[in-house]
Structure formats: C-alpha cells, structure tokens
Design an enzyme around this catalytic site. Structure first.
Site, PDB file in Angstrom:
ATOM      1  N   PHE A  25       0.823  -1.197   0.000  1.00  0.00           N
ATOM      2  CA  PHE A  25       0.000   0.000   0.000  1.00  0.00           C
ATOM      3  C   PHE A  25       0.865   1.259   0.000  1.00  0.00           C
ATOM      4  O   PHE A  25       0.515   2.252  -0.652  1.00  0.00           O
ATOM      5  CB  PHE A  25      -0.958   0.007   1.192  1.00  0.00           C
ATOM      6  N   LEU A  28       1.890   1.764  -3.485  1.00  0.00           N
ATOM      7  CA  LEU A  28       0.748   2.220  -4.267  1.00  0.00           C
ATOM      8  C   LEU A  28       0.483   3.701  -4.008  1.00  0.00           C
ATOM      9  O   LEU A  28       0.235   4.463  -4.945  1.00  0.00           O
ATOM     10  CB  LEU A  28      -0.500   1.402  -3.938  1.00  0.00           C
ATOM     11  N   HIS A  29       0.529   4.112  -2.759  1.00  0.00           N
ATOM     12  CA  HIS A  29       0.286   5.516  -2.425  1.00  0.00           C
ATOM     13  C   HIS A  29       1.268   6.424  -3.168  1.00  0.00           C
ATOM     14  O   HIS A  29       0.865   7.423  -3.771  1.00  0.00           O
ATOM     15  CB  HIS A  29       0.394   5.721  -0.915  1.00  0.00           C
ATOM     16  N   ARG A  30       2.552   6.074  -3.157  1.00  0.00           N
ATOM     17  CA  ARG A  30       3.543   6.894  -3.864  1.00  0.00           C
ATOM     18  C   ARG A  30       3.262   6.912  -5.365  1.00  0.00           C
ATOM     19  O   ARG A  30       3.392   7.944  -6.027  1.00  0.00           O
ATOM     20  CB  ARG A  30       4.952   6.394  -3.564  1.00  0.00           C
ATOM     21  N   ALA A 175      -4.990  10.299  -2.989  1.00  0.00           N
ATOM     22  CA  ALA A 175      -3.739   9.617  -3.311  1.00  0.00           C
ATOM     23  C   ALA A 175      -3.630   8.286  -2.577  1.00  0.00           C
ATOM     24  O   ALA A 175      -2.668   7.550  -2.760  1.00  0.00           O
ATOM     25  CB  ALA A 175      -2.553  10.511  -2.981  1.00  0.00           C
TER      26      ALA A 175
END
Length: 187
Positions: A25, A28-30, A175
């Site tokens: 995760f 994924l966030h970045r 985001a």
C-alpha cells in the site's frame, strides 16, 4: 470505471501478511501521487472474511488506460516476489457499487486538550477535566500502518467499506485511492 486489476499477496514464511500489505500500500500511495490523478480507486474484496482484516487481495479500479499507465510505471519493483499480479480485466456487467473511504479517529485526548487550550485559553487541568482520557475514540475497522514521508511518523489508516449500492457515485479519489463520495464497482 470500466476495468480492474487484482494484486494478490502470496504467503511468505519470512514476512507476515500485514507487513507485506502495508509495504504494498505504501508503494501504491507513492505511485498514485505521481500517476493516479484522482481516477484510480481501491478496494479490498476479501474484507471482513476475518474480523478486522482487509484480506490478502488489493483491487485497483479505473479506466483501463489509467490502470495500464500505472502498472507500466514500475511501482511494484521490489514487491513482485511477494504477489501475483493479474491482468487488467473488464468490470463484470450488473455489478453493485460501494464507497471505500478513510475514517479518522479522534484518538488522542492529549492532542485534543492542546487544541482546546490554544483555542479557549484554558489551563492544562481545565482541559484535562473537559477532555478525559476516556474520550479517545476507538474504531472497530480494519487498518493499514502507513509511514508519513513528511513527518516520518507511522499512523493507522482506517478503511471502511460502506454498504453496497445499486448505482455508481461520481467523484475523485485521494492519493490513497479512497473517497468519501466516489464509488468503485463491487463484485
């Protein structure tokens, strides 16, 4: 949203599933900060199978072109040995929809007291009387442990899957791939 892709964590004897899920995760966030543009949502299709657990599958939702761009960005580097990445697939016909959102708890009475002292000019003992330790809100929701890039602190990102609904709700995603208004297909 016409497409989705499933990312399934594989069992690993060295790393517990929650640690791998948190790492996935975070990556994924970045990637969503760079490539998401508010058009990619997430869900956890196995949520609730075990109490308080998000499951081992992370599903990305969006237009096929947006998902292709995201997956081509190389954001999964270092995680590929720990998961199975399925092909981008079309959303099945006649699916329901669901809002997947972040829920923030008022969990720190000390922080709330400091805020009250600043705003109202109260002394520490007055603030403690107004906001006792028992005022901490406890959430009974699954969460991810996230490390903040800016503060270097770890925090819990609580995730709630709202009840399924018949029609989609428009909107954009954060985001984190979450939204208070926009729904994702649920199947």
């Amino acid at each position: 949203m016409d497409a989705y892709i499933d990312l399934q964590l594989l069992p690993d004897p060295e790393f517990p599933a929650p640690m791998l899920r948190n790492a996935l995760f975070a990556k994924l966030h970045r990637a969503l900060v760079s490539h998401g543009q508010g058009r990619i949502g997430i869900s956890f299709p196995q949520v609730g199978k075990k109490a308080g657990d998000l499951g081992d599958c992370l599903r990305l939702h969006g237009q096929a072109s947006d998902l292709e761009t995201l997956m081509a960005s190389g954001w999964l580097q270092g995680m590929r040995d720990h998961l199975t990445t399925f092909a981008i697939r079309p959303v099945p016909e006649g699916t329901q929809h669901r809002v997947v959102r972040r829920v923030q708890a008022q969990s720190s009475p000390e922080r709330l007291r400091r805020r009250l002292m600043r705003r109202k000019g109260l002394a520490a003992d007055e603030a403690r009387a107004a906001i006792p330790d028992s005022a901490a809100e406890r959430l009974n929701l699954p969460w991810l442990d996230i490390g903040s890039q800016s503060t270097r602190q770890t925090f819990r990102l609580f995730i709630e899957h709202l009840p399924p609904q018949a029609t989609p709700s428009p909107g954009t995603f954060s985001a984190y791939g979450l939204s208070n208004q926009a729904s994702i297909p649920w199947f």
